[in-house]
Structures are given as structure tokens and as C-alpha cells.
Design a protein around this motif. Structure first.
Motif, PDB file in Angstrom:
ATOM      1  N   TYR A   3       0.848  -1.114   0.019  1.00 22.48           N
ATOM      2  CA  TYR A   3       0.020  -0.063   0.017  1.00 22.48           C
ATOM      3  C   TYR A   3       0.900   1.405  -0.079  1.00 22.48           C
ATOM      4  N   THR A   4       0.567   2.379  -0.619  1.00 18.17           N
ATOM      5  CA  THR A   4       1.062   3.565  -0.594  1.00 18.17           C
ATOM      6  C   THR A   4       0.467   4.575   0.450  1.00 18.17           C
ATOM      7  N   ASN A   5       1.479   4.962   0.973  1.00 18.31           N
ATOM      8  CA  ASN A   5       1.174   6.159   2.213  1.00 18.31           C
ATOM      9  C   ASN A   5       1.749   7.186   1.612  1.00 18.31           C
ATOM     10  N   ASN A   6       0.687   7.940   0.522  1.00 19.62           N
ATOM     11  CA  ASN A   6       1.165   9.224  -0.071  1.00 19.62           C
ATOM     12  C   ASN A   6       2.157   9.036  -1.070  1.00 19.62           C
ATOM     13  N   THR A   7       3.773   8.933  -0.470  1.00 19.66           N
ATOM     14  CA  THR A   7       4.630   8.496  -1.535  1.00 19.66           C
ATOM     15  C   THR A   7       5.392   7.512  -1.025  1.00 19.66           C
ATOM     16  N   VAL A   8       5.207   6.954  -0.087  1.00 16.94           N
ATOM     17  CA  VAL A   8       5.733   5.492   0.486  1.00 16.94           C
ATOM     18  C   VAL A   8       5.145   4.624   0.528  1.00 16.94           C
ATOM     19  N   THR A   9       5.674   3.122  -0.269  1.00 17.48           N
ATOM     20  CA  THR A   9       4.966   2.134   0.026  1.00 17.48           C
ATOM     21  C   THR A   9       5.396   0.975   0.990  1.00 17.48           C
ATOM     22  N   TYR A  10       4.454   0.502   1.550  1.00 17.86           N
ATOM     23  CA  TYR A  10       4.567  -0.355   2.827  1.00 17.86           C
ATOM     24  C   TYR A  10       4.068  -1.765   2.264  1.00 17.86           C
ATOM     25  N   THR A  11       4.767  -2.879   3.186  1.00 17.85           N
ATOM     26  CA  THR A  11       4.060  -4.161   2.907  1.00 17.85           C
ATOM     27  C   THR A  11       3.736  -4.639   4.288  1.00 17.85           C
ATOM     28  N   TYR A  12       2.380  -5.489   4.236  1.00 15.87           N
ATOM     29  CA  TYR A  12       1.805  -5.735   5.707  1.00 15.87           C
ATOM     30  C   TYR A  12       0.807  -6.767   5.213  1.00 15.87           C
ATOM     31  N   LYS A  13       0.321  -7.513   6.214  1.00 12.46           N
ATOM     32  CA  LYS A  13      -0.802  -8.491   6.212  1.00 12.46           C
ATOM     33  C   LYS A  13      -2.150  -7.953   6.693  1.00 12.46           C
ATOM     34  N   ASP A  14      -3.223  -8.615   6.370  1.00 12.77           N
ATOM     35  CA  ASP A  14      -4.582  -8.172   6.726  1.00 12.77           C
ATOM     36  C   ASP A  14      -4.730  -8.282   8.184  1.00 12.77           C
ATOM     37  N   ASP A  15      -3.916  -9.433   8.717  1.00 11.46           N
ATOM     38  CA  ASP A  15      -4.062  -9.373  10.109  1.00 11.46           C
ATOM     39  C   ASP A  15      -3.441  -8.096  11.106  1.00 11.46           C
ATOM     40  N   ASP A  16      -2.539  -7.326  10.341  1.00 15.69           N
ATOM     41  CA  ASP A  16      -2.014  -6.240  10.728  1.00 15.69           C
ATOM     42  C   ASP A  16      -2.892  -5.169  10.903  1.00 15.69           C
ATOM     43  N   ILE A  17      -4.078  -5.047  10.357  1.00 16.30           N
ATOM     44  CA  ILE A  17      -4.966  -4.052  10.263  1.00 16.30           C
ATOM     45  C   ILE A  17      -5.880  -3.943  11.587  1.00 16.30           C
ATOM     46  N   SER A  18      -5.818  -2.718  12.221  1.00 17.50           N
ATOM     47  CA  SER A  18      -6.689  -2.532  13.299  1.00 17.50           C
ATOM     48  C   SER A  18      -8.108  -2.022  12.971  1.00 17.50           C
ATOM     49  N   GLU A  19      -8.033  -1.122  12.050  1.00  9.07           N
ATOM     50  CA  GLU A  19      -9.425  -0.272  11.415  1.00  9.07           C
ATOM     51  C   GLU A  19      -9.155  -0.064  10.127  1.00  9.07           C
ATOM     52  N   ASN A  20     -10.351  -0.418   9.201  1.00  4.72           N
ATOM     53  CA  ASN A  20     -10.413  -0.522   7.929  1.00  4.72           C
ATOM     54  C   ASN A  20     -11.133   0.621   7.595  1.00  4.72           C
ATOM     55  N   TYR A  22     -12.395   3.319   3.888  1.00  4.21           N
ATOM     56  CA  TYR A  22     -12.768   3.250   2.599  1.00  4.21           C
ATOM     57  C   TYR A  22     -11.317   3.480   1.642  1.00  4.21           C
ATOM     58  N   PHE A  23     -10.715   4.664   2.414  1.00  3.96           N
ATOM     59  CA  PHE A  23      -9.560   5.003   1.700  1.00  3.96           C
ATOM     60  C   PHE A  23      -8.324   4.717   2.107  1.00  3.96           C
ATOM     61  N   PHE A  24      -8.041   4.195   3.323  1.00  7.67           N
ATOM     62  CA  PHE A  24      -6.798   4.001   4.147  1.00  7.67           C
ATOM     63  C   PHE A  24      -6.980   2.973   5.294  1.00  7.67           C
ATOM     64  N   ASN A  25      -5.964   2.232   5.499  1.00  7.68           N
ATOM     65  CA  ASN A  25      -6.369   1.232   6.704  1.00  7.68           C
ATOM     66  C   ASN A  25      -5.286   1.821   7.723  1.00  7.68           C
ATOM     67  N   VAL A  26      -5.669   1.499   9.009  1.00  8.95           N
ATOM     68  CA  VAL A  26      -4.923   1.948  10.357  1.00  8.95           C
ATOM     69  C   VAL A  26      -4.332   0.525  10.807  1.00  8.95           C
ATOM     70  N   LEU A  27      -2.867   0.545  10.943  1.00  7.71           N
ATOM     71  CA  LEU A  27      -2.301  -0.412  11.479  1.00  7.71           C
ATOM     72  C   LEU A  27      -2.302  -0.570  12.993  1.00  7.71           C
ATOM     73  N   LYS A  28      -2.238  -1.757  13.422  1.00 10.43           N
ATOM     74  CA  LYS A  28      -1.972  -2.146  14.793  1.00 10.43           C
ATOM     75  C   LYS A  28      -0.945  -1.290  15.489  1.00 10.43           C
ATOM     76  N   ASP A  29       0.072  -0.873  14.608  1.00  8.39           N
ATOM     77  CA  ASP A  29       1.325  -0.290  15.283  1.00  8.39           C
ATOM     78  C   ASP A  29       0.870   1.239  15.159  1.00  8.39           C
ATOM     79  N   GLY A  30      -0.088   1.612  14.489  1.00 10.94           N
ATOM     80  CA  GLY A  30      -0.363   3.007  14.523  1.00 10.94           C
ATOM     81  C   GLY A  30      -0.314   3.862  13.208  1.00 10.94           C
ATOM     82  N   ARG A  31       0.419   3.058  12.211  1.00  8.37           N
ATOM     83  CA  ARG A  31       0.666   3.529  10.993  1.00  8.37           C
ATOM     84  C   ARG A  31      -0.394   3.746  10.164  1.00  8.37           C
TER      85      ARG A  31
END
Length: 318
Positions: A3-20, A22-31
């Protein structure tokens, strides 16, 4: 998943998502990771004079956080009468999009040519790199900067295209989707706070504007919000009554999920006691912001023509 966070691309799993959202995901680590679409409006291109329209294009820095793409219509090469300015705010749900994209560059180049205006397309701060209300403050700063070109004491940071060719008594502000929402706040502020010099916002153009009372996504992006009825998302009657412009043009799409919000804005503005005039145009059988990608569509061309009529009508009545 990437996924792209404006200009940076990250890799993570669905299990890492704490809140979904429509336009973005919030991860359990706060990112927060923006789900940026793989479309032309996400691809930035360098400025280049448009050989088709004859419009000159350049990028400028307004301050450390705000930049803009400026469009000079071909008729300005020979000087002559000064022309209106169109300050444009791109859409993208406050977390996507760019003034430097293919689609917005094409749109503003066409508008500058057909309407004979200097366009200033604002590149403002996006969530999550900068939390809301940064987008509102950035665009307000850009409007003040634009207006300051008429102040004799303002020298540092002036743009020669604007200084030499812009009629600052005829500023138009416009935007689509989230950009339309931001433009409403610009007109609201302009109604409360005088712009520098003789500068004046004559009109506002909202294309499929984004208003949504109790919008869960926006409330998350703006931690300093005023609650479900925040006036930036549910325009307050007193703000509508004191809009700092004389005319408003609103476009809605028949199949747009924000169609009712646009109609409600026009309805509430009409009954607010505001002394200006408001116009509404519906794009039949069209979805949200279709005109950016389908720019040769008859309804997209109709948008351009209506904007041209809206801007030129003011000159005829002066």
C-alpha cells in the motif's frame, strides 16, 4: 499486500490492520496507509508548456509546505488587459491526488485556454503526512498569497505571471470533491476576513463537492474536529449567509454518491439569506468526478463551457 502512504510503499498483512476505512487502513502499530489508486490522477508529471492549447505551465513554491502549478493563457504573451485568476483545489478525499497529476494538469490547461484565465492549482498537505486541518490552512495561505500580489508592500515571493497579468479583483476559487469542500471554507473565511489590497473573490465553482455530516473518515483524519456537525462538513447557516463571494456554481453527477450533498448545499445556500446568486448543473448519467478521466465526454465538455460562461458573465455585467 503493498500500500502507498502518499509517497512511500509499505508491505503488511491483513492481520496487521486494526481499522479499515474506504481510503486507508490503520495498522495495529499506529501507522496509516493510504490505499492510493493506480490511476493517472496519482501520477505526477513535470510542468511542460501545452502545445495543444498554447498555455504556458510552471511550478512554484509558495512556502515550505505549499506549492502550485500555474497556467498562463496564450493571450498573455502580448500583455494587454489583465485577466481573472482561477485558484483550484484538487480532490482526493483529503489523502490522495495532486495538482501535478496528468488529469488536473490537462483540465486546468484547458480551462486556462478556454476561459482566458490564469489558473493556480494548489498542492496542499495530505493526510496522513499532515493531519487535517493542514489542507484548509495551506489553501487559505495560497489564497492570501495570491491576493497579496496587489499589495504594493509585497515584494518577496511574488510571481511575475500573476503580478503582470492577473486581475485580483476577479478571483475565482474552485475545486472538486474534497477540493470543493475546502473551497467552501475559503469563501467562508473570505467573508469574515478581508483579503490583502483590493483583492476580491468574485465567484466559487464546486464540482461534485464533498459534504457529509458525521463523516467517520473525515472525523478520524481531523483529530481537532468539532464533532458530527463540524461546519466544514455540514456547512453552518451563518457561514453560508456570509460567503465572501457574489456568485456560486455547483455541479452534481446524477449517479454520484455525493449528488444529494451537492443539492442540499445549493438548497441551504439559497435559503440562508446570502445576497449572491447560485447556479446548479447536473451531469446526467455521470458518476463522481467523471470529467477528469473522460475529458472528451459531452458532459465533460459541458462542464468546461459552463465554467467559461460563469466566469465571462461576470465581466459582461461589470
Amino acid at each position: 499486500m503493498d500500500y502507498t502512504n502518499n509517497t512511500v510503499t509499505y508491505t503488511y498483512k491483513d492481520d496487521d490492520i486494526s481499522e479499515n476505512f474506504y481510503f486507508f487502513n490503520v495498522l495495529k502499530d499506529g501507522r496509516v496507509h493510504v490505499l492510493a489508486p493506480d490511476t493517472p490522477d496519482a501520477v505526477k508529471i513535470p510542468p511542460s508548456d501545452d502545445v495543444t492549447t498554447g498555455v504556458k505551465i510552471k511550478d512554484i513554491s509558495i512556502n515550505d509546505d505549499v506549492s502550485a502549478r500555474v497556467f498562463l493563457p496564450p493571450s498573455r504573451d502580448g500583455g494587454g488587459e489583465k485577466v481573472p485568476v482561477f485558484l483550484y483545489v484538487h480532490g482526493g478525499a483529503f489523502c490522495m491526488g495532486s495538482a501535478f497529476s496528468v488529469e488536473y494538469t490537462r483540465f486546468l490547461s484547458t480551462i486556462s485556454k478556454e476561459c482566458g484565465v490564469i489558473s493556480v492549482s494548489v498542492e496542499y498537505g495530505l493526510f496522513p503526512t499532515r493531519l487535517i486541518p493542514a489542507c484548509y490552512e495551506d489553501c487559505w495561505f495560497a489564497l492570501q498569497w495570491l491576493a497579496s500580489h496587489g499589495d504594493l508592500n509585497f515584494n518577496e515571493g511574488q510571481d511575475p505571471w500573476i503580478k503582470d497579468h492577473a486581475d485580483l479583483t476577479r478571483i475565482f476559487v474552485g475545486g472538486d470533491s474534497a477540493g470543493g469542500n475546502i473551497c467552501h471554507t475559503l469563501a467562508t473565511r473570505a467573508g469574515k476576513l478581508a483579503l490583502p489590497g483590493r483583492a476580491k473573490v468574485e465567484g466559487m465553482i464546486l464540482i461534485h463537492p464533498y459534504f457529509h455530516e458525521n463523516d467517520r473518515i473525515w472525523l478520524y483524519m481531523c483529530p481537532t474536529n468539532d464533532g458530527p456537525q463540524d461546519p466544514r462538513m455540514k456547512p453552518a447557516a451563518e457561514d453560508l449567509a456570509n460567503l465572501g463571494c457574489d456568485r456560486v456554481l455547483v455541479f452534481i453527477g446524477e449517479k454520484d454518491f455525493l449528488r444529494d450533498a451537492g443539492k442540499m448545499y445549493v438548497k441551504e445556500l439559497s435559503k440562508s439569506g446570502w445576497k449572491g446568486s447560485v447556479e446548479l448543473m447536473e451531469n446526467l448519467d455521470k458518476e463522481h468526478c467523471f470529467y477528469l478521466g473522460n475529458y472528451l465526454d459531452e458532459e465533460a465538455i459541458a462542464i468546461n463551457e459552463r465554467i467559461k460562461l460563469f466566469i465571462r458573465r461576470g465581466k459582461a455585467n461589470m
